[in-house]
Scaffold this motif. Structure first.
Motif: not given
Lengths: 285, 181
Positions: A21, A29, A261, B129-132, B134-135
């Motif tokens: 992250a 992404a 995405n 992207a969603h994971r990134r 959120f974290i």
């Protein structure tokens, strides 16, 4: 459990997720705007290819008037611009960092507009709807080459939500984005599968996205798939075609390709819109 | 100096290890602590405590990922300070708004570790992207604007990502048997 306890528990997430992250985002992404920017750039490119049938004057020498071409002259469901076509670029496109410049996107690549998995993955909403009316056409001046983007607004009644949840209790309005257009408002050519807006009475599978101002937009280059008109088809034939396309697009959604995405925006006609606005307008620091 | 060498220094009880850690990760640690604690002094104190805790815990611990190990220590210390300062959400002492998590929070949880594993599994099934996002928001405590800048998105998109991921997480946890009544 309190929010703080939950927040504390999140601290136990796996190390690799935490590390990822805070690392540099991968090309996967990249936000979805890249796709539509590329679509616009691709359209801009084909517009410059040269005049073809739609761009040539009519038999009596008058140039074709685009609003008329869209609103008046298109009587059948989806009238394509069949003059020039561009084949999809073979294989997956490389996704470089898109440089920004005052002249717009400086890169251009092709994508396969007929790839359902890709297109479904890139859009926020996929649904069937019957067109009630064509409402207006809006021209937006582009910043370069004096081109104009034309938006055609139509009113539709949503029937089946395939991806996303749009309201079905009342009709909704959406915009078709076409163009960019040269100053003379004549489209010379367009990408393969390019469509103008469908006629009233037609039922279609529509792929749309929420725009910055919460409007619902069908971006340039996204194909509209016709089921047909209930008035023109036998009920059995209509239902069979509808069921076939529904199954096809539900399957595409289950296996959607999120390479481009989708940024997961929400439009004003989403059933969750009120909750979303409440959530995003709260002080999320 | 790479992290393996720093761990070796710690094992040899060489105080240069702490200086190396400070040079390498002080900014990151201050960011994490500062995201959770409104007072700069509190954040700095948390980070100082983190060096001490790393010094005390290695050895015997030998973390494979020293960076995440350190960040987790800072985060835990910051949360404990947060609890100490106030237990009230949205108090002025709280830099990150926890109210947005309200809908995801189960009524009761038997094990925090199991919950974290379940959420990890959920996040692995989200796109990167969603994971990134959120974290970054709920682990690092970054602001929406910070995330938007680093992920090259606009703030509205980040807020949408968070909204959708929270909704999906709630549904996922329900399916996994977590109680929301």
């Amino acid at each position: 459990m309190t929010e703080l306890q939950f927040f504390e528990a999140i601290g136990g997430l796996d190390d690799d997720l935490v590390r990822e992250a805070d690392s540099r985002p991968s090309a996967q992404a990249l936000p979805r705007w890249s796709l539509w920017a590329a679509g616009a750039a691709a359209a801009a490119l084909v517009v410059t290819v040269g005049l073809s049938a739609l761009g040539t004057p009519q038999a009596d020498g008058r140039p074709i008037d685009l609003p008329a071409a869209i609103i008046g002259a298109v009587n059948d469901i989806i009238a394509p611009w069949p003059r020039e076509t561009i084949k999809p670029y073979p294989g997956d496109p490389a996704i470089p960092e898109v440089p920004s410049s005052p002249f717009g996107v400086a890169v251009c690549w092709a994508y396969d507009a007929t790839d359902k998995h890709l297109m479904v993955g890139a859009c926020d909403y996929v649904f069937t709807a019957t067109v009630i009316s064509r409402d207006q056409v809006k021209y937006v001046e582009a910043s370069r080459y004096s081109e104009r983007i034309v938006y055609t607004q139509i009113t539709v009644q949503v029937e089946d939500n395939i991806k996303g949840s749009l309201i079905t209790e009342s009709p909704i309005q959406l915009w078709f984005r076409n163009g960019p257009l040269p100053e003379d408002r004549v489209i010379s050519s367009a990408p393969e599968g390019y469509r103008v807006s469908p006629a009233p009475g037609k039922t279609c599978v529509l792929l749309a996205s929420a725009w910055e101002d919460d409007d619902l937009v069908i971006p340039c280059g996204v194909t509209v798939v016709s089921i047909g008109s209930r008035e023109e088809l036998e009920p059995e034939e209509f239902e069979a075609k509808r069921a076939e396309l529904l199954a096809e697009y539900r399957q595409a959604y289950e296996n959607e390709d999120t390479k481009w995405n989708n940024d997961g925006s929400i439009c004003r006609y989403d059933v969750d819109y009120a909750e979303y606005k409440e959530g995003t307008e709260s002080p999320e620091k | 100096m790479d992290n393996k060498e720093i761990v070796e220094l710690l094992f040899r009880r060489d105080e240069r290890a702490v200086e190396e850690l400070r040079q390498k990760y002080e900014g990151l640690c201050l960011r994490i602590a500062g995201n959770l604690l409104a007072q700069k002094e509190d954040a700095e104190e948390c980070v100082s405590s983190a060096w001490f805790e790393v010094w005390n815990s290695i050895p015997p611990a030998r973390p494979e990922d020293l960076r995440t190990y350190l960040c987790r220590i800072v985060r835990n210390i910051a949360i404990n300070r947060l609890k100490y300062n106030t237990a009230e959400k949205r108090s002025p002492a709280l830099a990150v708004s926890l109210e947005e998590l309200a809908d995801c929070v189960p009524a009761a949880v038997e094990s925090d570790r199991l919950l974290a594993e379940t959420i990890s599994l959920f996040l692995r099934n989200q796109d990167e992207a969603h994971r990134r996002v959120f974290i970054r928001r709920y682990w690092y405590g970054d602001t929406v604007e910070m995330i938007a800048e680093s992920c090259r998105m606009n703030s509205r998109t980040v807020a949408t990502y968070l909204f959708r991921t929270r909704n999906r997480l709630r549904e996922y946890l329900k399916k996994e048997g977590y109680n929301y009544d």
